[in-house]
Design an enzyme around this catalytic site. Structure first.
Site, mmCIF file in Angstrom:
data_model
loop_
_atom_site.group_PDB
_atom_site.id
_atom_site.type_symbol
_atom_site.label_atom_id
_atom_site.label_comp_id
_atom_site.label_asym_id
_atom_site.label_seq_id
_atom_site.Cartn_x
_atom_site.Cartn_y
_atom_site.Cartn_z
ATOM 1 N N HIS A 9 72.950 43.080 12.876
ATOM 2 C CA HIS A 9 73.156 43.372 11.455
ATOM 3 C C HIS A 9 72.064 42.721 10.622
ATOM 4 O O HIS A 9 71.417 41.756 11.038
ATOM 5 C CB HIS A 9 74.533 42.907 10.976
ATOM 6 C CG HIS A 9 74.612 41.431 10.685
ATOM 7 N ND1 HIS A 9 74.217 40.890 9.485
ATOM 8 C CD2 HIS A 9 75.038 40.385 11.444
ATOM 9 C CE1 HIS A 9 74.407 39.577 9.507
ATOM 10 N NE2 HIS A 9 74.897 39.252 10.691
ATOM 11 N N CYS A 10 71.885 43.254 9.413
ATOM 12 C CA CYS A 10 71.023 42.618 8.417
ATOM 13 C C CYS A 10 71.855 42.482 7.146
ATOM 14 O O CYS A 10 73.065 42.268 7.225
ATOM 15 C CB CYS A 10 69.729 43.407 8.202
ATOM 16 S SG CYS A 10 69.936 45.108 7.626
#
Length: 352
Positions: free
Chosen positions: A93-94
């Protein structure tokens, strides 16, 4: 293969799939999903450059700059991922589930990883965190004056299989002005909330959850309002412990701390402690006996506790005397006591 999943899907996975957070080190430090590994696509300075380029020159130029900055890093990213997930199954994820996590997922997929890409990224996770505090929990609060051994009692309850939220451990602070113990470093507010939500998700909300009576703030960290209001409205067991035992316990716990630290902390409560009491407390820290310092500090803390107690619904506060030297017996007493309260409530004799 890349699988796009929601944060709820990820949290609900029965399999423990390692998670990498590709945001910058500063973003990760500010707050991250507990258990995540930091594998930043850009460092803090590089992210600023890419963001500025995006605003000034557009998306395509920002993407080109991103590839220029990461060109030599990709083999390193893959090697890190292999160390984290040697079976080549990983989640990513970011911040918003955009280009950074997408690029990392693409590279790992190309190498042969099975990649779970979290939609909406960390932003969606934070939404999930806030929702945890809105849930209804079957809370029971353990109260008592400073030095009553509330934390030890909670630990004993946990050892006995009870559900316990240790807010002071999560906040890395023992609640008073001396609460860092001159060694603990508090997490950011964001990380404190993440850690609390992570503990709550593992609890059965339909079964009793124990927590210690706390002010809204623990050191510099604030208990989320929705959860704190549930704590304030819950049944509280006000445990009673002999004053001399409390003084002995606190002298042992705080008496060996650095004197400069103790004096600085005492100065912070000068207005509430009073000039004469503050002077006497500092003299006791410097010259002894330490028991005298503890007794003087307790004048303030006991008064503060009693004031807080008056703000609670009197029908939900129950007093129980325990023997702090016998934790197993004290644990049995409090469990039996709460069971009797619950039975009385069920039979219509409970007014809380």
């Amino acid at each position: 293969m890349i699988r796009s999943i929601t944060i709820n899907d990820f949290i609900g996975l029965k399999e423990n799939i390692p998670l990498i957070d590709v945001r910058t080190p500063a973003e990760f430090l500010q707050g991250h999903i507990p258990g995540a590994f930091s594998v930043p696509l850009f460092n803090d300075e590089e992210r600023v450059k890419v963001g500025t380029t995006y605003k000034q020159l557009g998306r395509e130029q920002a993407i080109l700059l991103g590839f220029d900055l990461t060109g030599s890093k990709w083999s390193g990213f893959i090697k890190q991922a292999l160390q984290i997930a040697p079976d080549k199954k990983i989640s990513v994820h970011c911040w918003r589930g955009g280009m950074r996590s997408g690029a990392m997922a693409w590279a790992l997929d190309l190498y042969g990883f099975e990649v779970y890409l979290i939609q909406g990224g960390y932003k969606k996770y934070r939404n999930w965190v806030h929702l945890q505090f809105e849930n209804n929990y079957m809370l029971t609060i353990v109260g008592g004056m400073t030095g009553s051994g509330k934390t030890k009692l909670l630990h004993e309850l946990r050892l006995g299989g009870q559900q316990v939220i240790d807010l002071e451990d999560l906040a890395q602070h023992q609640g008073s002005t001396y609460g860092t113990m001159n060694k603990m470093v508090q997490p950011t507010q964001e990380q404190f909330e993440n850690n609390l939500a992570n503990d709550l998700k593992s609890m059965n909300s339909e079964q009793r959850i124990w927590a210690e009576d706390e002010s809204l703030t623990i050191g510099k960290r604030s208990i989320p309002n929705a959860f704190w209001h549930q704590m304030r409205n819950a049944v509280m067991i006000d445990i009673q412990v002999d004053l001399e035992h409390r003084v002995a316990t606190l002298t042992k716990e705080y008496g060996g701390l650095d004197k400069t630290f103790l004096i600085e902390c005492t100065e912070r409560i000068r207005k509430r402690l009073g000039p004469a009491q503050t002077k006497n407390a500092i003299n006791a820290i410097r010259e002894g006996p330490m028991e005298e310092f503890i007794r003087l500090a307790l004048v303030y803390y006991d008064k503060t506790y009693r004031t807080g107690l008056l703000k609670r619904d009197v029908d939900k506060v129950y007093t129980l005397t325990i023997d702090p030297e016998d934790l197993p017996a004290s644990t049995a007493s409090i469990l039996n006591f709460v069971s009797n309260i619950q039975s009385a409530k069920h039979n219509g004799h409970y007014t809380g």
